[in-house]
Design a protein around this motif. Structure first.
Motif, PDB file in Angstrom:
ATOM      1  N   CYS A   1       0.471  -1.384  -0.105  1.00  0.00           N
ATOM      2  CA  CYS A   1      -0.003   0.600   0.289  1.00  0.00           C
ATOM      3  C   CYS A   1       0.967   1.460   0.065  1.00  0.00           C
ATOM      4  CB  CYS A   1      -0.749   0.093   1.336  1.00  0.00           C
ATOM      5  SG  CYS A   1      -1.589   1.288   0.988  1.00  0.00           S
ATOM      6  N   LYS A   2       0.832   1.816  -0.883  1.00  0.00           N
ATOM      7  CA  LYS A   2       1.666   3.604  -1.036  1.00  0.00           C
ATOM      8  C   LYS A   2       1.591   3.910   0.395  1.00  0.00           C
ATOM      9  CE  LYS A   2      -1.929   6.423  -4.093  1.00  0.00           C
ATOM     10  NZ  LYS A   2      -2.097   7.204  -3.344  1.00  0.00           N
ATOM     11  N   ASP A   3       0.595   4.101   0.761  1.00  0.00           N
ATOM     12  CA  ASP A   3       0.208   5.062   2.002  1.00  0.00           C
ATOM     13  C   ASP A   3       0.392   4.001   3.118  1.00  0.00           C
ATOM     14  OD1 ASP A   3      -1.412   7.947   0.881  1.00  0.00           O
ATOM     15  OD2 ASP A   3      -2.305   5.401  -0.039  1.00  0.00           O
ATOM     16  N   VAL A   4       0.368   3.451   3.571  1.00  0.00           N
ATOM     17  CA  VAL A   4       0.982   2.383   4.821  1.00  0.00           C
ATOM     18  C   VAL A   4       1.719   1.523   3.838  1.00  0.00           C
ATOM     19  CG1 VAL A   4      -0.325   1.173   6.840  1.00  0.00           C
ATOM     20  CG2 VAL A   4      -1.741   2.825   4.998  1.00  0.00           C
ATOM     21  N   HIS A   5       3.314   1.644   5.026  1.00  0.00           N
ATOM     22  CA  HIS A   5       4.508   1.378   4.315  1.00  0.00           C
ATOM     23  C   HIS A   5       4.384  -0.338   5.399  1.00  0.00           C
ATOM     24  CE1 HIS A   5       5.920   4.121   1.864  1.00  0.00           C
ATOM     25  NE2 HIS A   5       5.646   3.902   1.615  1.00  0.00           N
ATOM     26  N   GLY A   6       4.282   0.014   6.658  1.00  0.00           N
ATOM     27  CA  GLY A   6       4.023  -1.433   7.823  1.00  0.00           C
ATOM     28  C   GLY A   6       2.976  -0.913   9.099  1.00  0.00           C
TER      29      GLY A   6
ATOM     30  N   GLN B   1       1.431  -1.744  22.194  1.00  0.00           N
ATOM     31  CA  GLN B   1       0.942  -1.152  21.475  1.00  0.00           C
ATOM     32  C   GLN B   1       1.510  -0.688  20.429  1.00  0.00           C
ATOM     33  OE1 GLN B   1       3.222   2.604  23.286  1.00  0.00           O
ATOM     34  NE2 GLN B   1       1.213   3.132  23.968  1.00  0.00           N
ATOM     35  N   ILE B   2       0.015  -0.727  18.294  1.00  0.00           N
ATOM     36  CA  ILE B   2       0.217  -1.346  17.374  1.00  0.00           C
ATOM     37  C   ILE B   2      -0.046   0.249  16.606  1.00  0.00           C
ATOM     38  CG2 ILE B   2      -0.480  -2.536  15.391  1.00  0.00           C
ATOM     39  CD1 ILE B   2      -0.852  -4.260  17.587  1.00  0.00           C
ATOM     40  N   TYR B   3       0.793   0.722  16.110  1.00  0.00           N
ATOM     41  CA  TYR B   3       0.783   1.899  14.892  1.00  0.00           C
ATOM     42  C   TYR B   3       1.188   1.472  13.063  1.00  0.00           C
ATOM     43  CZ  TYR B   3       0.952   3.892  19.094  1.00  0.00           C
ATOM     44  OH  TYR B   3       0.751   5.018  20.684  1.00  0.00           O
ATOM     45  N   GLN B   4       0.610   2.226  12.915  1.00  0.00           N
ATOM     46  CA  GLN B   4       1.115   1.945  10.958  1.00  0.00           C
ATOM     47  C   GLN B   4       1.927   3.274  10.970  1.00  0.00           C
ATOM     48  OE1 GLN B   4      -2.635   1.359   9.166  1.00  0.00           O
ATOM     49  NE2 GLN B   4      -2.977  -0.927   9.724  1.00  0.00           N
ATOM     50  N   TYR B   5       2.716   2.763  10.059  1.00  0.00           N
ATOM     51  CA  TYR B   5       3.670   3.966   9.413  1.00  0.00           C
ATOM     52  C   TYR B   5       3.985   3.884   8.155  1.00  0.00           C
ATOM     53  CZ  TYR B   5       7.075  -0.280   9.307  1.00  0.00           C
ATOM     54  OH  TYR B   5       7.872  -0.719   7.724  1.00  0.00           O
ATOM     55  N   LYS B   6       4.408   5.701   7.431  1.00  0.00           N
ATOM     56  CA  LYS B   6       4.668   5.376   6.105  1.00  0.00           C
ATOM     57  C   LYS B   6       5.747   6.164   6.434  1.00  0.00           C
ATOM     58  CE  LYS B   6       4.068   8.151   1.740  1.00  0.00           C
ATOM     59  NZ  LYS B   6       2.265   9.227   1.505  1.00  0.00           N
ATOM     60  N   ILE B   7       7.059   5.426   5.711  1.00  0.00           N
ATOM     61  CA  ILE B   7       8.644   5.780   5.536  1.00  0.00           C
ATOM     62  C   ILE B   7       8.600   7.451   5.163  1.00  0.00           C
ATOM     63  CG2 ILE B   7      10.665   5.507   4.976  1.00  0.00           C
ATOM     64  CD1 ILE B   7      10.534   2.504   5.924  1.00  0.00           C
ATOM     65  N   GLN B   8       9.107   8.550   5.117  1.00  0.00           N
ATOM     66  CA  GLN B   8       9.148   9.467   4.408  1.00  0.00           C
ATOM     67  C   GLN B   8      10.634   9.818   3.562  1.00  0.00           C
ATOM     68  OE1 GLN B   8       7.297  11.971   6.226  1.00  0.00           O
ATOM     69  NE2 GLN B   8       4.772  11.532   4.900  1.00  0.00           N
ATOM     70  N   ASP B   9      11.186  10.514   3.457  1.00  0.00           N
ATOM     71  CA  ASP B   9      12.687  11.006   2.920  1.00  0.00           C
ATOM     72  C   ASP B   9      13.354  10.981   4.048  1.00  0.00           C
ATOM     73  OD1 ASP B   9      14.385  11.339   0.891  1.00  0.00           O
ATOM     74  OD2 ASP B   9      14.516  13.213   0.635  1.00  0.00           O
TER      75      ASP B   9
ATOM     76  N   GLY C   1      -6.052   2.351  10.880  1.00  0.00           N
ATOM     77  CA  GLY C   1      -7.125   2.708  10.112  1.00  0.00           C
ATOM     78  C   GLY C   1      -7.600   4.190  10.529  1.00  0.00           C
ATOM     79  N   LEU C   2      -6.453   4.846  10.414  1.00  0.00           N
ATOM     80  CA  LEU C   2      -6.389   6.179  10.071  1.00  0.00           C
ATOM     81  C   LEU C   2      -5.380   6.849   9.257  1.00  0.00           C
ATOM     82  CD1 LEU C   2      -6.784   7.449  13.952  1.00  0.00           C
ATOM     83  CD2 LEU C   2      -8.216   7.499  12.587  1.00  0.00           C
ATOM     84  N   SER C   3      -5.163   6.329   7.952  1.00  0.00           N
ATOM     85  CA  SER C   3      -3.919   6.292   7.522  1.00  0.00           C
ATOM     86  C   SER C   3      -4.920   7.073   5.922  1.00  0.00           C
ATOM     87  CB  SER C   3      -3.192   4.697   6.664  1.00  0.00           C
ATOM     88  OG  SER C   3      -4.876   4.332   5.789  1.00  0.00           O
ATOM     89  N   ALA C   4      -4.147   7.537   5.028  1.00  0.00           N
ATOM     90  CA  ALA C   4      -4.822   8.876   4.069  1.00  0.00           C
ATOM     91  C   ALA C   4      -5.524   7.652   2.821  1.00  0.00           C
ATOM     92  CB  ALA C   4      -3.149   8.862   3.709  1.00  0.00           C
ATOM     93  N   ALA C   5      -4.724   5.976   2.861  1.00  0.00           N
ATOM     94  CA  ALA C   5      -5.848   5.618   2.584  1.00  0.00           C
ATOM     95  C   ALA C   5      -7.249   5.269   2.581  1.00  0.00           C
ATOM     96  CB  ALA C   5      -4.864   4.144   2.411  1.00  0.00           C
ATOM     97  N   VAL C   6      -7.552   4.903   4.081  1.00  0.00           N
ATOM     98  CA  VAL C   6      -8.508   5.117   4.349  1.00  0.00           C
ATOM     99  C   VAL C   6      -9.646   6.439   4.825  1.00  0.00           C
ATOM    100  CG1 VAL C   6     -10.166   4.457   6.592  1.00  0.00           C
ATOM    101  CG2 VAL C   6      -7.641   3.355   5.687  1.00  0.00           C
ATOM    102  N   LEU C   7      -8.672   7.631   4.916  1.00  0.00           N
ATOM    103  CA  LEU C   7      -9.398   8.870   5.142  1.00  0.00           C
ATOM    104  C   LEU C   7     -10.012   9.143   4.182  1.00  0.00           C
ATOM    105  CD1 LEU C   7      -7.401   9.957   8.200  1.00  0.00           C
ATOM    106  CD2 LEU C   7     -10.418   8.618   8.520  1.00  0.00           C
TER     107      LEU C   7
END
Length: 250
Positions: A202-207, A227-235, A244-250
């Motif tokens: 998923c381009k908005d959630v990397h893991g 605690q469990i979070y999702q993340y997106k790696i940027q530059d 459930g609160l990533s840009a892909a969902v919202l």
């Protein structure tokens, strides 16, 4: 201080955590011994510069002791080791019949107890990644002994910190690696477990990252805090958010 942090990754690359801790401890003014078995110095330096840290300058001022595992392996295999006779290579076990990691531990101990170490806030051992030692022929018991002695030296005696990255896989047939990973999990004060998404790319959630604080180590009968979070790696950084609160969902 005095903590052992385990970085674990499954179905993804958890090296972004290594880069974070490396830049974090250098900015904090700690003396860092970095056992880099996976990538070259130039690779780590390029990423560190994006995070605002210059590894070359840190080496020159004595704050960073860097073991370039790839180069050391090649030097030993092709007989180009430039070490002095009285100073064997930290990866000496490659050219010996036994898989004893004593030379590697001695390298860590001497690096973090050097006379100039008092000028820094605290010693830190960073290993990327421990699974490579098994691939190079080290026995699981030797790897666990190495970590045990590092914890005693760095965490207990010097009141510093140890941060280690290992790879794992639920369906792996590498029993030795899974034995090491499970053993380290039982002795860790903090586990940061990066996992790839079960649903795929998923381009908005990397893991997702699971943060496990080992409360049960300090207080018997208590449950570990998870605690469990999702993340997106940027530059230049990593964005964390609740599931459930990533840009892909919202």
């Amino acid at each position: 201080q005095g903590k052992f942090t385990l970085l674990r990754d499954t179905r993804t690359d958890g090296s972004f955590l290594v880069h974070h801790f490396l830049s974090f401890y250098l900015r904090a003014g700690c003396k860092v011994c970095f056992v880099a078995l996976l990538q070259s110095f130039s690779h780590y330096n390029i990423v560190a510069q994006k995070l605002g840290v210059n590894l070359t300058a840190a080496k020159e001022r004595g704050q960073l002791v860097f073991l370039e595992g790839l180069k050391s392996c090649l030097d030993l295999v092709f007989g180009e080791d430039e070490e002095q006779p009285g100073q064997p290579s930290p990866l000496q076990f490659l050219s010996e019949s036994t898989s004893d990691l004593r030379a590697l531990f001695d390298f860590v101990r001497v690096s973090l107890t050097a006379p100039d170490s008092d000028a820094w806030k605290g010693p830190v051992l960073l290993v990327d990644d421990l699974s490579v030692l098994l691939s190079l022929g080290a026995a699981p018991v030797a790897v666990l002994d190495f970590i045990h002695y590092c914890r005693v030296c760095v965490c207990s005696q010097l009141q510093g910190n140890v941060v280690v990255l290992v790879h794992s896989s639920e369906d792996s047939e590498d029993e030795e690696n899974e034995l090491v990973v499970n053993s380290l999990c039982h002795h860790s004060d903090l586990i940061l477990w990066a996992e790839g998404l079960a649903t795929g790319f998923c381009k908005d959630v990397h893991g997702q990252i699971k943060i496990i604080q080992r409360v049960s180590l300090q207080q018997a009968g208590e449950q570990d805090l998870v605690q469990i979070y999702q993340y997106k790696i940027q530059d230049r950084n990593v964005t964390f958010f609740a599931r459930g609160l990533s840009a892909a969902v919202l």
